[in-house]
Design an enzyme around this catalytic site. Sequence first.
Site, mmCIF file in Angstrom:
data_model
loop_
_atom_site.group_PDB
_atom_site.id
_atom_site.type_symbol
_atom_site.label_atom_id
_atom_site.label_comp_id
_atom_site.label_asym_id
_atom_site.label_seq_id
_atom_site.Cartn_x
_atom_site.Cartn_y
_atom_site.Cartn_z
ATOM 1 N N SER A 67 0.794 -1.240 0.000
ATOM 2 C CA SER A 67 0.000 0.000 0.000
ATOM 3 C C SER A 67 0.820 1.280 0.000
ATOM 4 O O SER A 67 0.263 2.356 -0.215
ATOM 5 C CB SER A 67 -0.920 0.024 1.209
ATOM 6 O OG SER A 67 -2.045 -0.734 0.946
ATOM 7 N N LYS A 70 0.364 3.245 -3.027
ATOM 8 C CA LYS A 70 -0.888 3.975 -3.269
ATOM 9 C C LYS A 70 -0.683 5.492 -3.233
ATOM 10 O O LYS A 70 -1.459 6.243 -3.798
ATOM 11 C CB LYS A 70 -1.946 3.551 -2.240
ATOM 12 C CG LYS A 70 -2.394 2.106 -2.446
ATOM 13 C CD LYS A 70 -3.284 1.598 -1.342
ATOM 14 C CE LYS A 70 -3.643 0.125 -1.610
ATOM 15 N NZ LYS A 70 -4.362 -0.493 -0.480
ATOM 16 N N TYR A 192 -4.420 -2.541 -10.049
ATOM 17 C CA TYR A 192 -4.317 -2.441 -8.589
ATOM 18 C C TYR A 192 -3.352 -3.496 -8.029
ATOM 19 O O TYR A 192 -2.477 -3.188 -7.216
ATOM 20 C CB TYR A 192 -5.712 -2.585 -7.955
ATOM 21 C CG TYR A 192 -5.654 -2.648 -6.452
ATOM 22 C CD1 TYR A 192 -5.464 -1.493 -5.691
ATOM 23 C CD2 TYR A 192 -5.747 -3.866 -5.780
ATOM 24 C CE1 TYR A 192 -5.372 -1.553 -4.307
ATOM 25 C CE2 TYR A 192 -5.662 -3.932 -4.399
ATOM 26 C CZ TYR A 192 -5.470 -2.773 -3.669
ATOM 27 O OH TYR A 192 -5.368 -2.836 -2.304
ATOM 28 N N TYR A 244 -4.505 2.894 7.942
ATOM 29 C CA TYR A 244 -5.780 2.182 8.109
ATOM 30 C C TYR A 244 -6.497 2.730 9.330
ATOM 31 O O TYR A 244 -6.552 3.937 9.518
ATOM 32 C CB TYR A 244 -5.539 0.660 8.206
ATOM 33 C CG TYR A 244 -4.472 0.156 7.269
ATOM 34 C CD1 TYR A 244 -4.611 0.323 5.891
ATOM 35 C CD2 TYR A 244 -3.329 -0.467 7.732
ATOM 36 C CE1 TYR A 244 -3.639 -0.136 5.016
ATOM 37 C CE2 TYR A 244 -2.349 -0.933 6.860
ATOM 38 C CZ TYR A 244 -2.506 -0.760 5.513
ATOM 39 O OH TYR A 244 -1.543 -1.197 4.662
ATOM 40 N N VAL A 262 1.259 -3.792 3.836
ATOM 41 C CA VAL A 262 1.249 -5.083 4.528
ATOM 42 C C VAL A 262 2.502 -5.926 4.247
ATOM 43 O O VAL A 262 2.661 -7.001 4.809
ATOM 44 C CB VAL A 262 -0.039 -5.911 4.236
ATOM 45 C CG1 VAL A 262 -1.263 -5.219 4.789
ATOM 46 C CG2 VAL A 262 -0.172 -6.233 2.768
HETATM 47 N N1 GLU Z 1 -2.411 -5.521 -1.762
HETATM 48 C C1 GLU Z 1 -2.949 -5.435 -0.444
HETATM 49 C C2 GLU Z 1 -4.436 -5.711 -0.450
HETATM 50 O O1 GLU Z 1 -5.112 -5.256 -1.310
HETATM 51 C C3 GLU Z 1 -2.658 -4.064 0.055
HETATM 52 C C4 GLU Z 1 -2.861 -3.996 1.480
HETATM 53 C C5 GLU Z 1 -1.978 -3.002 2.144
HETATM 54 O O2 GLU Z 1 -0.769 -2.981 2.024
HETATM 55 O O3 GLU Z 1 -2.599 -2.215 2.846
HETATM 56 O O4 GLU Z 1 -4.940 -6.397 0.376
#
Ligand code: GLU
Length: 308
Positions: A67, A70, A192, A244, A262
Amino acid sequence: MTDAIDYQEIFREIVSGFTDADDRGDVAAYIPELGKIDPRKLGIHLTTVEQIHYSFGDSDEKFSIQSIAKVLSLTLALKILGKDIWTRVGVEPSGSAFNSLVQLEYEKGIPRNPFINAGAIVVCDILVSCLTDPKVELLEFIRETSGIPTIDYCSTVAESEKRMGFRNIALVNFMKDFGNIHNDADLVLDLYFHLCSIEMSCKEIVQAFLFLAADGINPVTKTTVINSQRSKRINSLMQMCGFYDEAGEFAFRVGLPGKSGVGGGIVAVHPGKFCIAVWSPKLNENGNSHKGMKVLEEVTTKTKFSIF
Ligand code: GLU
């Protein structure tokens, strides 16, 4: 000018002070490929805006940034679409898990922010609409932004995630039903999953994110990645939404804008001073690197360099 601080010594002190109690958490095994990583890995890299480097441990080893990427897809979408992006995705902390479906129902398919999975999927949908070859152009943007031409996707991780991506498949379809996904769901998810699969070392992450410490200009490549107002906004979003449902805890303990993934990585920015990345794969119950948070908390406590 950043005050002369021996970050190297600070990293050493922090790591040598770790006890068994700090060795908590689990590697993210819900993406099978991530579950194979050695949980003992620990890397730290800090670069000041004057480009002085400090590193520790496995800071040159590439890992799945998940993430953290992102932030880079949002940067590209903001460059292309400008403020219209905010009609499709919000700027509020979610206070729920990164892959939660619950809020989307109440909020009619508009994700709370661009860093939860739903929001990042909408950003990918925007990129699919605006770019001719989204996977290639996104990667080119990240390579240019960072000045590192070898940054790449990891197809094994992307495939692994696709096979187990039931929640993300649910999210994209749910949002499509609300009219907030304009392209084919599989195409959007393919971008994604590839975005999340990008591999970088702590040192590379810092180089790619240093523009957020320098008003939108990468001090290494001297190129303007984004204007200073947008750089400020991305930092604000990281501060409020980068962890999060633990963004409050991160602000409370660390006091810097940042983003976790993650894969166990965390990047944090001190505007005007430095960018730091930490990698330790064991995650706490909220999906954030347990030791990563601890390292960053101690760095800002020992140096007194938080934004608060
Ligand atoms: N690729 C992970 C998912 O979609 C990203 C999660 C993350 O790093 O927050 O679950």
